[in-house]
Design an enzyme around this catalytic site. Structure first.
Site, PDB file in Angstrom:
ATOM      1  N   SER A  33      39.714  39.931  15.811  1.00 17.53           N
ATOM      2  CA  SER A  33      39.176  38.566  15.819  1.00 17.53           C
ATOM      3  C   SER A  33      39.174  37.893  14.453  1.00 17.53           C
ATOM      4  CB  SER A  33      37.747  38.582  16.366  1.00 17.53           C
ATOM      5  OG  SER A  33      37.738  39.138  17.654  1.00 17.53           O
ATOM      6  N   CYS A  34      39.908  38.431  13.492  1.00 14.47           N
ATOM      7  CA  CYS A  34      39.946  37.847  12.150  1.00 14.47           C
ATOM      8  C   CYS A  34      41.180  36.973  11.994  1.00 14.47           C
ATOM      9  CB  CYS A  34      39.982  38.942  11.083  1.00 14.47           C
ATOM     10  SG  CYS A  34      38.399  39.733  10.836  1.00 14.47           S
ATOM     11  N   THR A  35      41.037  35.927  11.191  1.00 12.89           N
ATOM     12  CA  THR A  35      42.195  35.087  10.888  1.00 12.89           C
ATOM     13  C   THR A  35      43.136  35.797   9.922  1.00 12.89           C
ATOM     14  OG1 THR A  35      40.952  33.969   9.148  1.00 12.89           O
ATOM     15  CG2 THR A  35      40.955  32.930  11.303  1.00 12.89           C
TER      16      THR A  35
END
Length: 126
Positions: A33-35
């Site tokens: 879920s990290c950019t």
């Protein structure tokens, strides 16, 4: 001052050690879920304290990983398992300084580390 907090976070990330062999070799370390591309690994040690590793491809994400890895070093496993991502962001003064997607990424890092630790504790007990 939000800008100063971000600069401090980036400087903290500069002190993050290179990825360990365990982190590189392990499966299930990528935070989805990290950019940024972020990998974390949380394991229990024989003494009950935490063994933490992490790496990221951006300065701010590296700073967030370093905040967790360095902040929790030597703590008991229960400390990580009890962490609330929103409380961590507030306590570190990051709400308002980080974008909502970065705060969500911090939460995803913590939740993945908690799942890894729970799996490691269960494997040791088996």
């Amino acid at each position: 001052e939000p800008r100063e907090r971000l600069l401090r976070l980036a400087r903290l990330g500069e002190r993050l050690p290179p990825p360990s062999t365990a982190l590189v070799a392990a499966d299930g370390t990528r935070v989805s879920s990290c950019t940024s591309m972020v990998d974390v690994l949380a394991r229990p040690s024989g003494s009950g304290s935490l063994r933490l590793d992490g790496a990221a491809d951006s300065r701010l994400a590296r700073g967030l990983v370093a905040l967790l890895v360095q902040g929790l070093r030597g703590e008991r496993a229960e400390t990580l398992l009890a962490l609330d991502p929103a409380q961590v962001a507030r306590a570190a003064g990051l709400v308002g300084a980080l974008s909502p997607s970065r705060v969500n990424g911090l939460g995803a890092m913590i939740r993945l580390m908690q799942r890894q630790l729970e799996a490691g504790v269960a494997a040791e007990a088996a």
